[in-house]
Design an enzyme around this catalytic site. Structure first.
Site, short mmCIF file in Angstrom:
data_model
loop_
_atom_site.label_atom_id
_atom_site.label_comp_id
_atom_site.label_asym_id
_atom_site.label_seq_id
_atom_site.Cartn_x
_atom_site.Cartn_y
_atom_site.Cartn_z
N GLN A 117 0.75 -1.34 -0.03
CA GLN A 117 -0.11 -0.18 -0.09
C GLN A 117 1.07 1.13 0.05
OE1 GLN A 117 -2.59 -0.28 3.44
NE2 GLN A 117 -3.75 -2.29 2.41
N HIS A 181 -1.23 0.38 5.56
CA HIS A 181 -1.88 1.27 6.15
C HIS A 181 -0.89 2.47 6.51
CE1 HIS A 181 -5.41 -1.08 8.16
NE2 HIS A 181 -5.11 -1.30 6.99
N GLU A 276 -15.25 4.69 8.35
CA GLU A 276 -15.82 6.07 9.24
C GLU A 276 -15.68 7.20 8.60
OE1 GLU A 276 -15.01 4.04 13.62
OE2 GLU A 276 -14.10 6.02 13.03
N TYR A 286 -10.91 9.42 18.58
CA TYR A 286 -11.61 8.90 17.64
C TYR A 286 -11.94 7.25 17.87
CZ TYR A 286 -12.55 13.57 16.29
OH TYR A 286 -12.95 14.69 16.23
N TYR A 297 -11.13 -9.30 9.54
CA TYR A 297 -11.10 -9.82 8.39
C TYR A 297 -11.19 -11.35 8.64
CZ TYR A 297 -9.67 -5.50 6.43
OH TYR A 297 -9.55 -4.24 6.00
#
Length: 405
Positions: A117, A181, A276, A286, A297
């Protein structure tokens, strides 16, 4: 004349009915999502927090392909005059002309780790780009012992072929060795500060860092354009805290945008369920990874509940997920019906999501570009009032969304 008046009256009634639906609870209208949620025993914290009313703007638009042949484009940033800066995930920054000509890679970028990623991620213009020609970008930086998301700045040369005075102004800590991430988006607020979003690197070992003030992982940070720390940041002077932190407890934010009033909103990837939308406030928590919606997963429940004292609830969440990336509040004049709507790219669901928001709550959801079959990576508004999106493909495309001719 009478027929015209009847048509106008019907249109007004339909508009009123749509508005009433948008402001009601999901039980009073039809949500777009009809699949079973992954978090089967989870309940939203308030009406309309998920599966709100499906709405239709009935806007007629054309989707024009500005260009093809981009390699995994990650971000598009419109330039004054109608051209575009586009990042390609493997580590190339290019200018695409308004007519669709793809320029050579711009020289001068630091090394990029494009595995998984990672890669060259977001790009943003300086608020004073017209005079200083400065741009900012986020990227996965290869480091000793692993990698990490970093932010750099540089000056675009007059011939637009290279960057000068390039320097890294911020590095996410700690460094970690995986390829997941990284976040991230880079946006400027009305206060002139740079806000950037970062993931928590996904692994069970790094999840706790999202709650750790000694780490930038899983955070929104706020810095000056030169990388220095504003002294009114919430954790300045707090022992053990990274002073750049603006908010805490995020999973993997790949979308961020300021609304017309200057309020920052972010959209983050959840697990298997629980993407979200958050209204970001100074110093707030949060929740991740202490709380969250959806499941792992693997199908196993998340280790924590959906709510906990001291943490903020998402303004809205999706279960099943849309896999959000890229966001834009629409402020242009080409589409009056879309004014102030929040547009979000959807990777997994391969569409463009439009949300209507009133008084801090989502009141309606519309899905656009549903027949394109492309993962939407980014969406931006151009100086001409059109929307521009890039697709997350090996042969990526740049599209222009404009009123139907």
């Amino acid at each position: 004349m009478i027929q015209s008046r009847v048509i106008a009256a019907v249109a007004l009634l339909l508009t009123a009915a749509s508005a009433a639906c948008a402001q009601s609870t999901p039980s009073a209208c039809t949500p777009l999502e009809t699949r079973s949620p992954n978090g089967k025993n989870q309940q939203p914290a308030f009406a309309g927090q998920t599966r709100t009313c499906g709405v239709r703007s009935n806007v007629a638009y054309d989707v024009g392909v500005v260009t093809k042949g981009l390699t995994r484009p990650w971000s598009v940033e419109p330039l004054p005059g109608g051209d575009f800066l586009v990042t390609e995930k493997p580590g190339r920054l290019r200018i695409v002309s308004r007519s669709g000509i793809i320029g050579d890679p711009i020289a001068g970028l630091p090394a990029v780790d494009g595995r998984g990623q990672g890669g060259l991620l977001d790009v943003a213009l300086s608020p004073s780009f017209a005079t200083d020609r400065t741009i900012f970008w986020s990227f996965t930086e290869p480091r000793e012992g692993g990698n990490g998301t970093s932010i750099a700045r540089g000056t675009l040369a007059p011939d637009r072929k290279s960057l000068n005075d390039v320097r890294v102004i911020f590095r996410v800590l700690p460094t970690y060795n995986n390829n997941m991430h990284f976040g991230s988006r880079v946006v400027f607020g009305q206060d002139g500060m740079l806000y950037a979003t970062f993931g928590e690197r996904s692994s069970n070992a790094t999840r706790p860092y999202a709650q750790d003030l000694g780490s930038h992982l899983g955070k929104v940070v706020r810095i000056r354009p030169d990388g220095s720390v504003p002294q009114d940041n919430p954790f300045v002077g707090k022992a053990g805290a990274q002073p750049e932190i603006w908010s805490v407890g995020h999973r993997n934010i790949q979308a961020a945008a300021f609304d017309p009033r200057g309020q920052l909103w972010t959209i983050e990837h959840g697990t298997n369920g629980g993407d979200e939308l958050n209204r970001i406030e100074r110093g707030k928590n949060y929740g991740w990874a202490d709380v969250g919606y959806g499941v792992e997963y693997t199908g196993q429940p998340l280790p924590g509940p959906t709510a906990k004292q001291g943490t903020e609830q998402p303004t809205y969440y999706w279960d099943p997920v849309i896999a959000p990336s890229g966001a834009q509040f629409y402020t242009g004049d080409l589409f009056p019906a879309w004014k102030n709507s929040l547009f979000i790219g959807a990777l997994k669901e391969k569409r463009l999501v439009r949300l209507t928001i009133q008084n801090g709550r989502v009141t309606g959801e519309e899905h656009l570009l549903t027949d394109g079959g492309h993962r939407i990576r980014d969406v931006r508004q151009g100086p001409d009032g059109a929307l521009y999106v890039v697709t997350d493909d090996e042969n990526g495309e740049l599209w222009r969304i404009a009123p139907k001719r």
